[in-house]
Scaffold this motif. Structure first.
Motif, PDB file in Angstrom:
ATOM      1  N   PRO A 166      18.116-151.582  21.568  1.00 36.33           N
ATOM      2  CA  PRO A 166      19.492-151.786  21.104  1.00 36.33           C
ATOM      3  C   PRO A 166      19.973-153.212  21.315  1.00 36.33           C
ATOM      4  O   PRO A 166      19.577-153.881  22.267  1.00 36.33           O
ATOM      5  CB  PRO A 166      20.304-150.797  21.955  1.00 36.33           C
ATOM      6  CG  PRO A 166      19.468-150.555  23.159  1.00 36.33           C
ATOM      7  CD  PRO A 166      18.046-150.653  22.712  1.00 36.33           C
ATOM      8  N   GLN A 167      20.817-153.661  20.406  1.00 34.25           N
ATOM      9  CA  GLN A 167      21.404-154.988  20.513  1.00 34.25           C
ATOM     10  C   GLN A 167      22.516-154.973  21.550  1.00 34.25           C
ATOM     11  O   GLN A 167      23.313-154.036  21.616  1.00 34.25           O
ATOM     12  CB  GLN A 167      21.976-155.425  19.161  1.00 34.25           C
ATOM     13  CG  GLN A 167      22.433-156.870  19.095  1.00 34.25           C
ATOM     14  CD  GLN A 167      21.273-157.843  19.186  1.00 34.25           C
ATOM     15  OE1 GLN A 167      20.182-157.556  18.709  1.00 34.25           O
ATOM     16  NE2 GLN A 167      21.507-158.987  19.797  1.00 34.25           N
ATOM     17  N   GLY A 168      22.600-156.019  22.379  1.00 36.01           N
ATOM     18  CA  GLY A 168      23.662-156.105  23.365  1.00 36.01           C
ATOM     19  C   GLY A 168      23.568-157.388  24.152  1.00 36.01           C
ATOM     20  O   GLY A 168      22.497-158.005  24.226  1.00 36.01           O
ATOM     21  N   ASP A 169      24.681-157.778  24.753  1.00 36.14           N
ATOM     22  CA  ASP A 169      24.726-159.035  25.504  1.00 36.14           C
ATOM     23  C   ASP A 169      24.394-158.865  26.971  1.00 36.14           C
ATOM     24  O   ASP A 169      23.880-159.786  27.614  1.00 36.14           O
ATOM     25  CB  ASP A 169      26.123-159.660  25.383  1.00 36.14           C
ATOM     26  CG  ASP A 169      26.457-160.041  23.952  1.00 36.14           C
ATOM     27  OD1 ASP A 169      25.522-160.382  23.203  1.00 36.14           O
ATOM     28  OD2 ASP A 169      27.647-159.982  23.591  1.00 36.14           O
TER      29      ASP A 169
ATOM     30  N   ASN B 298      23.539-151.303  27.279  1.00 35.56           N
ATOM     31  CA  ASN B 298      22.451-150.362  27.529  1.00 35.56           C
ATOM     32  C   ASN B 298      22.825-148.968  27.049  1.00 35.56           C
ATOM     33  O   ASN B 298      24.002-148.601  27.023  1.00 35.56           O
ATOM     34  CB  ASN B 298      22.111-150.327  29.024  1.00 35.56           C
ATOM     35  CG  ASN B 298      21.589-151.663  29.533  1.00 35.56           C
ATOM     36  OD1 ASN B 298      21.156-152.507  28.738  1.00 35.56           O
ATOM     37  ND2 ASN B 298      21.630-151.874  30.830  1.00 35.56           N
ATOM     38  N   VAL B 299      21.816-148.188  26.682  1.00 36.60           N
ATOM     39  CA  VAL B 299      22.049-146.869  26.092  1.00 36.60           C
ATOM     40  C   VAL B 299      21.504-145.782  27.017  1.00 36.60           C
ATOM     41  O   VAL B 299      20.335-145.834  27.424  1.00 36.60           O
ATOM     42  CB  VAL B 299      21.373-146.763  24.710  1.00 36.60           C
ATOM     43  CG1 VAL B 299      21.531-145.356  24.140  1.00 36.60           C
ATOM     44  CG2 VAL B 299      21.964-147.797  23.757  1.00 36.60           C
TER      45      VAL B 299
ATOM     46  N   LEU C 116      17.996-147.009  28.334  1.00 37.09           N
ATOM     47  CA  LEU C 116      17.228-147.947  27.509  1.00 37.09           C
ATOM     48  C   LEU C 116      17.981-149.267  27.514  1.00 37.09           C
ATOM     49  O   LEU C 116      19.127-149.335  27.073  1.00 37.09           O
ATOM     50  CB  LEU C 116      17.086-147.413  26.081  1.00 37.09           C
ATOM     51  CG  LEU C 116      16.411-148.344  25.056  1.00 37.09           C
ATOM     52  CD1 LEU C 116      14.999-148.724  25.498  1.00 37.09           C
ATOM     53  CD2 LEU C 116      16.390-147.693  23.675  1.00 37.09           C
ATOM     54  N   LEU C 117      17.343-150.310  28.051  1.00 36.92           N
ATOM     55  CA  LEU C 117      18.029-151.593  28.180  1.00 36.92           C
ATOM     56  C   LEU C 117      18.180-152.273  26.822  1.00 36.92           C
ATOM     57  O   LEU C 117      17.298-152.205  25.968  1.00 36.92           O
ATOM     58  CB  LEU C 117      17.274-152.521  29.134  1.00 36.92           C
ATOM     59  CG  LEU C 117      17.122-152.053  30.582  1.00 36.92           C
ATOM     60  CD1 LEU C 117      16.734-153.232  31.469  1.00 36.92           C
ATOM     61  CD2 LEU C 117      18.369-151.387  31.125  1.00 36.92           C
ATOM     62  N   CYS C 118      19.313-152.942  26.672  1.00 38.53           N
ATOM     63  CA  CYS C 118      19.583-153.674  25.437  1.00 38.53           C
ATOM     64  C   CYS C 118      18.897-155.036  25.485  1.00 38.53           C
ATOM     65  O   CYS C 118      18.353-155.448  26.517  1.00 38.53           O
ATOM     66  CB  CYS C 118      21.088-153.823  25.217  1.00 38.53           C
ATOM     67  SG  CYS C 118      21.901-154.941  26.382  1.00 38.53           S
ATOM     68  N   THR C 119      18.955-155.745  24.376  1.00 41.01           N
ATOM     69  CA  THR C 119      18.261-157.028  24.258  1.00 41.01           C
ATOM     70  C   THR C 119      18.733-158.059  25.277  1.00 41.01           C
ATOM     71  O   THR C 119      17.948-158.890  25.736  1.00 41.01           O
ATOM     72  CB  THR C 119      18.449-157.605  22.845  1.00 41.01           C
ATOM     73  OG1 THR C 119      19.858-157.669  22.547  1.00 41.01           O
ATOM     74  CG2 THR C 119      17.761-156.732  21.802  1.00 41.01           C
TER      75      THR C 119
ATOM     76  N   THR D 161      12.333-151.872  27.807  1.00 39.89           N
ATOM     77  CA  THR D 161      12.463-151.478  29.212  1.00 39.89           C
ATOM     78  C   THR D 161      13.335-150.236  29.355  1.00 39.89           C
ATOM     79  O   THR D 161      14.407-150.148  28.754  1.00 39.89           O
ATOM     80  CB  THR D 161      13.075-152.617  30.047  1.00 39.89           C
ATOM     81  OG1 THR D 161      12.215-153.754  30.000  1.00 39.89           O
ATOM     82  CG2 THR D 161      13.275-152.193  31.500  1.00 39.89           C
ATOM     83  N   TYR D 162      12.847-149.313  30.167  1.00 47.26           N
ATOM     84  CA  TYR D 162      13.670-148.200  30.631  1.00 47.26           C
ATOM     85  C   TYR D 162      14.037-148.463  32.093  1.00 47.26           C
ATOM     86  O   TYR D 162      13.171-148.809  32.902  1.00 47.26           O
ATOM     87  CB  TYR D 162      12.917-146.874  30.575  1.00 47.26           C
ATOM     88  CG  TYR D 162      12.647-146.342  29.189  1.00 47.26           C
ATOM     89  CD1 TYR D 162      13.686-145.979  28.340  1.00 47.26           C
ATOM     90  CD2 TYR D 162      11.336-146.174  28.740  1.00 47.26           C
ATOM     91  CE1 TYR D 162      13.430-145.469  27.073  1.00 47.26           C
ATOM     92  CE2 TYR D 162      11.070-145.661  27.479  1.00 47.26           C
ATOM     93  CZ  TYR D 162      12.119-145.323  26.650  1.00 47.26           C
ATOM     94  OH  TYR D 162      11.865-144.827  25.395  1.00 47.26           O
ATOM     95  N   ASP D 163      15.292-148.300  32.431  1.00 48.03           N
ATOM     96  CA  ASP D 163      15.720-148.297  33.827  1.00 48.03           C
ATOM     97  C   ASP D 163      16.052-146.876  34.239  1.00 48.03           C
ATOM     98  O   ASP D 163      16.680-146.125  33.463  1.00 48.03           O
ATOM     99  CB  ASP D 163      16.967-149.169  34.021  1.00 48.03           C
ATOM    100  CG  ASP D 163      16.637-150.611  34.368  1.00 48.03           C
ATOM    101  OD1 ASP D 163      15.443-150.974  34.305  1.00 48.03           O
ATOM    102  OD2 ASP D 163      17.568-151.369  34.689  1.00 48.03           O
TER     103      ASP D 163
END
Length: 427
Positions: free
Chosen positions: A114-117, A122-123, A320-323, A333-335
């Protein structure tokens, strides 16, 4: 490390993927360096070829009695011998500059990231377990763990901030957790237990993308070794400069080691308690696989980490970590974030990443494709925590705390605790 052919073939697409990570475009600079180096290489090759031709021609001229031509050729060869070292040195410097520039470019995210700053992007993928309910106000571990043997004062006295001295059953519980994790990963998930060095050379740190960008985050010794920030470094670099047989893949390795981080970028964060330490223990998971299997391996590795939390009865969520929140070398990456009732928040306890061939290119780690003599491919590497022992200890302390200040020991750890079922406050 990126394959420069990707940049040559589609510079706009490469920069667009970098932009997803919030990184500036680099293709123009990289291609300019690449073209300059390639032009110099061509010039050097032409000079080498001409030197060889002229050297052969000297003999022919001498044989024909043409001394004038022979002397002219000798002068040309002598001049080439004088100018070529400078060309070779310039080529070397340009190659090193290009290599360094490529080494500082982060990995490109998979399309499904996913796109993100930042972490806000994160999703949440899933949530497991029920948060414990208390008939009293749950405390943060830093407020009551000292009475159970988590001695922050002595740790600070001996070594400074972000060091802790564990005593008695608290130390035993910490040891039990590490043993439980390594046993689960080897017996249930097929990882091979290793005892790697915790001091490594530059090459191992570079190959696993910790250098040059993150030098300040690690500790360096006076003899130019590095204390590992995670045994991902030692385990992954164990296949450095190797040509593996396809039949040996996948390789799955695990280790329970001390890890060391300077936490240079975390000033002011988690200054209380046992969450963020300079020295800590972690059960690391590393996989080396064929490219077509890396996505499935990523899911498998993450599941192996999840099972530790479930066996200990610790509520968690999978993110699921964003970009904008992924690590430098990761493509996805999964956290896993465990619930800490004392903080009333989820906190990261495991991070599982697929780096694709990013580390393999830096390490020059490849495998021979069976049945195709000339075909060689870079492996894909993955790494994850299964789990961070100290943070798991914190999670147990907070989730299993009792009204009287004691902490119940999870049933899964009973075989490792020698009959101790509860950590009791010491007056």
């Amino acid at each position: 490390m990126h394959d420069i052919r990707l940049i040559r073939d589609d510079p706009e697409g490469f920069d667009a993927n970098l932009a997803r990570r919030g990184a500036d475009p680099v293709s123009a600079q990289i291609l300019s360096l690449d073209e300059e180096r390639r032009a110099l290489t061509t010039k050097l090759q032409e000079a080498q070829s001409r030197r060889n031709e002229a050297s052969k021609a000297i003999g022919m001229a001498m044989g024909q009695g043409d001394k004038e031509k022979a002397e002219a050729l000798k002068a040309e060869v002598a001049e080439l011998k004088q100018t070529m070292p400078a060309l070779e040195e310039n080529e070397r410097k340009l190659g090193a500059k290009l290599q360094d520039r490529l080494a500082r470019i982060p990995n490109l995210p998979f399309d499904d990231v996913p796109q993100g700053d930042d972490e806000e992007g994160n999703v949440e993928i899933s949530v497991w377990g029920e948060k414990p309910s208390f008939d009293f106000e749950p405390k943060e571990h830093a407020d009551f763990a000292p009475s159970l043997g988590m001695d922050f004062e002595t740790g600070t006295l001996l070594s400074g901030a972000r060091f802790t001295f564990l005593r008695g059953d608290m130390a035993r519980l910490h040891r039990a957790l590490g043993q439980f994790m390594i046993d689960l990963q080897t017996r249930a998930h097929g990882y091979t237990e290793c005892m790697p060095p915790v001091l490594v050379k530059d090459e191992a740190m570079y190959g696993t993308d910790k250098l040059p960008k993150f030098a300040e985050d690690s500790f360096r010794t006076t003899d130019d070794h590095w204390l590992i920030p995670t045994s991902e470094v030692s385990l992954t670099a164990s296949v450095m400069d190797q040509m593996l047989d396809e039949s040996t893949l996948p390789i799955r390795l695990t280790a329970l080691t001390q890890c060391f981080r300077s936490e240079a970028g975390s000033a002011g964060r988690d200054t209380r308690g046992f969450i963020r330490q300079h020295q800590f223990e972690k059960c690391e998971l590393v996989s080396i696989v064929k490219p077509e299997n890396s996505e499935a391996e990523h899911e498998r590795m993450t599941r192996a980490a999840e099972e530790v939390l479930e066996a200990l009865g610790l509520p968690y969520r999978k993110m699921l970590l964003c970009t904008g929140d992924m690590g430098f070398g990761a493509r996805k990456t999964y956290d896993l974030e465990v619930w800490l009732p004392g903080q009333g928040a989820y906190r990261e306890i495991s991070s599982c990443s697929n780096t694709g061939d990013f580390q393999a290119r830096r390490m020059n780690s490849r495998y021979k494709v069976t049945g195709e003599k000339k075909r060689k491919e870079f492996v894909h590497t993955l790494n994850g925590s299964g789990l961070a022992v100290g943070r798991t200890l914190v999670a147990i302390i907070e989730n299993y705390q009792q009204a009287d200040g004691s902490v119940a020991v999870p049933e899964a750890l009973a075989p490792y605790m020698g009959g101790v079922t509860k950590l009791e406050p010491v007056s």
